[in-house]
Design a protein around this motif. Structure first.
Motif, short mmCIF file in Angstrom:
data_model
loop_
_atom_site.label_atom_id
_atom_site.label_comp_id
_atom_site.label_asym_id
_atom_site.label_seq_id
_atom_site.Cartn_x
_atom_site.Cartn_y
_atom_site.Cartn_z
N LYS A 87 0.84 -1.25 0.00
CA LYS A 87 0.09 0.09 -0.08
C LYS A 87 0.89 1.34 0.05
CE LYS A 87 -2.51 1.08 3.76
NZ LYS A 87 -3.18 1.06 4.85
N ALA A 88 1.81 1.43 0.54
CA ALA A 88 2.65 2.32 0.81
C ALA A 88 3.40 2.62 -0.69
CB ALA A 88 3.86 2.24 2.02
N ARG A 89 3.79 1.42 -1.16
CA ARG A 89 4.49 1.53 -2.50
C ARG A 89 3.60 2.07 -3.50
NH1 ARG A 89 6.10 -3.92 -2.83
NH2 ARG A 89 7.83 -3.43 -1.86
N LEU A 90 2.31 1.62 -3.73
CA LEU A 90 1.39 2.19 -4.34
C LEU A 90 1.24 3.94 -4.36
CD1 LEU A 90 -1.50 -0.52 -4.40
CD2 LEU A 90 0.18 -0.02 -6.27
N ASP A 131 3.86 5.53 -5.64
CA ASP A 131 4.06 5.80 -6.99
C ASP A 131 2.91 6.50 -7.68
OD1 ASP A 131 6.27 4.00 -6.89
OD2 ASP A 131 5.08 2.18 -7.41
N ARG A 132 1.75 6.49 -6.95
CA ARG A 132 0.77 7.43 -7.53
C ARG A 132 0.57 8.92 -7.09
NH1 ARG A 132 -3.88 4.32 -9.87
NH2 ARG A 132 -3.18 2.30 -9.98
N GLY A 133 1.07 9.04 -6.04
CA GLY A 133 0.93 10.50 -5.41
C GLY A 133 2.32 11.10 -5.52
#
Length: 160
Positions: free
Chosen positions: A152-155, A158-160
């Motif tokens: 979740k932290a990785r996502l 990457d998105r924000g």
């Protein structure tokens, strides 16, 4: 009126940490205890040596003892050097000792040392916890939760 929160322990120098304890046990209550040490044990701790990976605490005769903690002999110690794996007395209030003894005897809990550190006054302290052992399925669940938090932290990164 709400109960005041207990003070957070001021850890200035962490010497030994039992990181495996948070995986193997469900931590319930954490206590800060003083530890009765000899001079060469303190010098060995200040040098950053010591391990509590396989240690535990037990209540005997109204006192709490840290068993199987390894503080290696001080390199410049003389014939009065300490024994590395001797039981060490933990300094707690009688009320806390009675609470621990009751939880261990009644509820089948374990006293697990989490870390040894020096506080802001330079005193050696041990953080011990009342904990209950996790079963294999609980450990798998915590591994899943940890992996999900990492993904979740990785996502989010990457998105924000």
């Amino acid at each position: 009126m709400a109960r005041p929160k207990p003070p957070i322990f001021e850890k200035t120098k962490i010497v030994a940490e039992n990181r495996r304890a948070k995986f193997d046990y469900a931590i319930d209550t954490v206590y800060e205890a003083g530890i009765a040490l000899t001079g060469t044990e303190v010098k060995s701790l200040r040098a950053g040596q010591g391990s509590i990976a396989e240690s535990y605490a037990e209540v005997k005769d109204g006192q709490v003892w840290l068993i199987n903690s390894n503080l290696p002999e001080f390199s410049h110690g003389n014939r009065f050097n300490h024994e590395p794996k001797r039981p060490r007395k933990l300094l707690l209030h009688e009320r806390e000792i009675n609470r621990m003894h009751g939880a261990v005897a009644r509820d089948g809990m374990t006293l697990v040392p989490l870390m040894i550190y020096f506080n802001s006054k330079g005193r050696a302290k041990v953080e011990i916890a009342l904990a209950k052992g996790k079963k294999a399925h609980d450990k798998r669940e915590s591994i899943k939760e940890r992996d999900w938090q990492r993904d979740k932290a990785r996502l989010m990164r990457d998105r924000g």
